[in-house]
Design an enzyme around this catalytic site. Structure first.
Site, PDB file in Angstrom:
ATOM      1  N   ASP A  63       5.859   0.358   1.207  1.00 42.23           N
ATOM      2  CA  ASP A  63       5.038  -0.635   0.707  1.00 42.23           C
ATOM      3  C   ASP A  63       3.716   0.177   0.430  1.00 42.23           C
ATOM      4  OD1 ASP A  63       6.405  -2.781   1.314  1.00 42.23           O
ATOM      5  OD2 ASP A  63       5.580  -3.238   3.254  1.00 42.23           O
ATOM      6  N   TYR A  87       8.686   5.527  12.745  1.00 40.09           N
ATOM      7  CA  TYR A  87       7.245   5.098  11.980  1.00 40.09           C
ATOM      8  C   TYR A  87       6.229   5.287  13.126  1.00 40.09           C
ATOM      9  CZ  TYR A  87       9.998   2.901   8.311  1.00 40.09           C
ATOM     10  OH  TYR A  87      10.786   2.582   7.557  1.00 40.09           O
ATOM     11  N   ASP A 143       0.741  -8.188   7.158  1.00 42.37           N
ATOM     12  CA  ASP A 143      -0.157  -7.121   7.315  1.00 42.37           C
ATOM     13  C   ASP A 143      -1.629  -7.481   6.740  1.00 42.37           C
ATOM     14  OD1 ASP A 143      -0.360  -6.788   4.488  1.00 42.37           O
ATOM     15  OD2 ASP A 143       1.790  -5.628   4.592  1.00 42.37           O
TER      16      ASP A 143
END
Length: 295
Positions: free
Chosen positions: A38, A66, A80
């Site tokens: 993203d 991550y 988010d």
């Protein structure tokens, strides 16, 4: 130019935007990538150049890692902080509550892909429907969280975790699910991919480093990225046949092969492609590598 370059993608640009920059810097028209990030995410992104693009689907893609930060008490449409805030809730949980809730999401779990994602449903990308305000039905998928480690918590109601997971895992969804488990909601605030395609973030270069250096110095050979497949050395005659698309008899190879994929090398130990033993007496050509942009 043929090979791979590991980019440390910066925040604020799409994966396609990062690839476009690499294409311009390396002056290579044929360019692709494995594993989309993203725009808000940073970290490891594998960019393939020239003849290496034909091997994209064969790169190891099962495990990723991550570092993710999230904030409790916030629910957004994108899961988010880049999205529209749908709800803000009171947070009345302790750090132990958060850690205990997160533990319930380790191992194999079911995830519902977020609406703001590239998953296709009936031929349409979910994010295209989401932008129109359409909530589409979509199937859950099984993913695996191998490990979930909490890092030091410096801000109230904000946490950072290291996650090792299977391919296809949405960290935004994981954070949202933890928030729902706690009853207060949660939204991802930052995301950095530290491992992908068998490579670590320590091996990646920034776009600025690539721009200011010699791009050839950062090029990774295709066969190094395919090191998970066993190697087979063939004769000159076998190499010629393979490069022309011909199958090889497994009984004439210098090693015994089991069903699966193999890296094939000529007598000079030059990588010439990927072969596949599909449980027959033949090693079939899966991909030929010629070492140039037509490879």
């Amino acid at each position: 130019m043929t090979g791979l370059i590991l980019i440390d993608k910066p925040e604020g640009i799409t994966s396609f935007g990062a690839v476009a920059r690499v294409r311009r810097i390396c002056k290579e028209k044929k360019c692709g990538h494995s594993g989309t990030l993203d725009p808000m995410a940073t970290g490891v992104m594998t960019v393939l150049l020239g003849g290496a693009t034909r091997f994209c689907e064969l790169l190891p893609n099962h495990d990723k890692a991550y570092t993710a930060s999230f904030r409790l008490g916030m629910i957004t449409d994108t899961l988010d902080i880049t999205g529209k805030i749908l709800e803000e809730r009171e947070v009345a949980v302790s750090e132990d509550d958060v850690k205990n809730a997160a533990k319930k999401f380790t191992g194999e779990i079911e995830q519902l892909p977020p609406m703001y994602s590239a998953v296709s449903v009936n031929g349409q990308r979910l994010y295209e429907l989401a932008r129109k305000g359409i909530e589409a039905e979509r199937p859950t998928r099984k993913v695996k969280i191998f490990s979930l480690e909490f890092l030091e918590n410096s801000n109230e109601n904000e946490y950072t975790i290291n996650v090792e997971c299977s391919s296809g895992t949405y960290i935004r969804t994981l954070i949202s699910d933890i928030g729902e488990k706690l009853g207060c909601g949660a939204a991802l605030t930052s995301l950095r991919r530290t491992k992908a395609n068998g490579f670590d973030i320590s091996e990646a270069v920034t776009i600025e480093e690539l721009k200011n250096g010699n791009s050839e110095d950062f090029l990774i050979p295709v066969d190094k990225a395919l090191a998970q497949y066993p190697a087979i050395n063939v004769t000159q005659a076998q190499a010629k046949r393979f490069l022309n698309g011909g199958e090889l008899f497994t009984e004439r190879l210098n090693v015994k092969t089991e069903p699966g994929l193999y890296r094939i090398y000529d007598p000079e130990k030059v990588f010439i492609g990927i072969g596949e033993n599909d449980a027959t007496e033949l090693l079939k050509v899966r991909r030929v590598f010629k070492g140039d942009n037509n490879g």
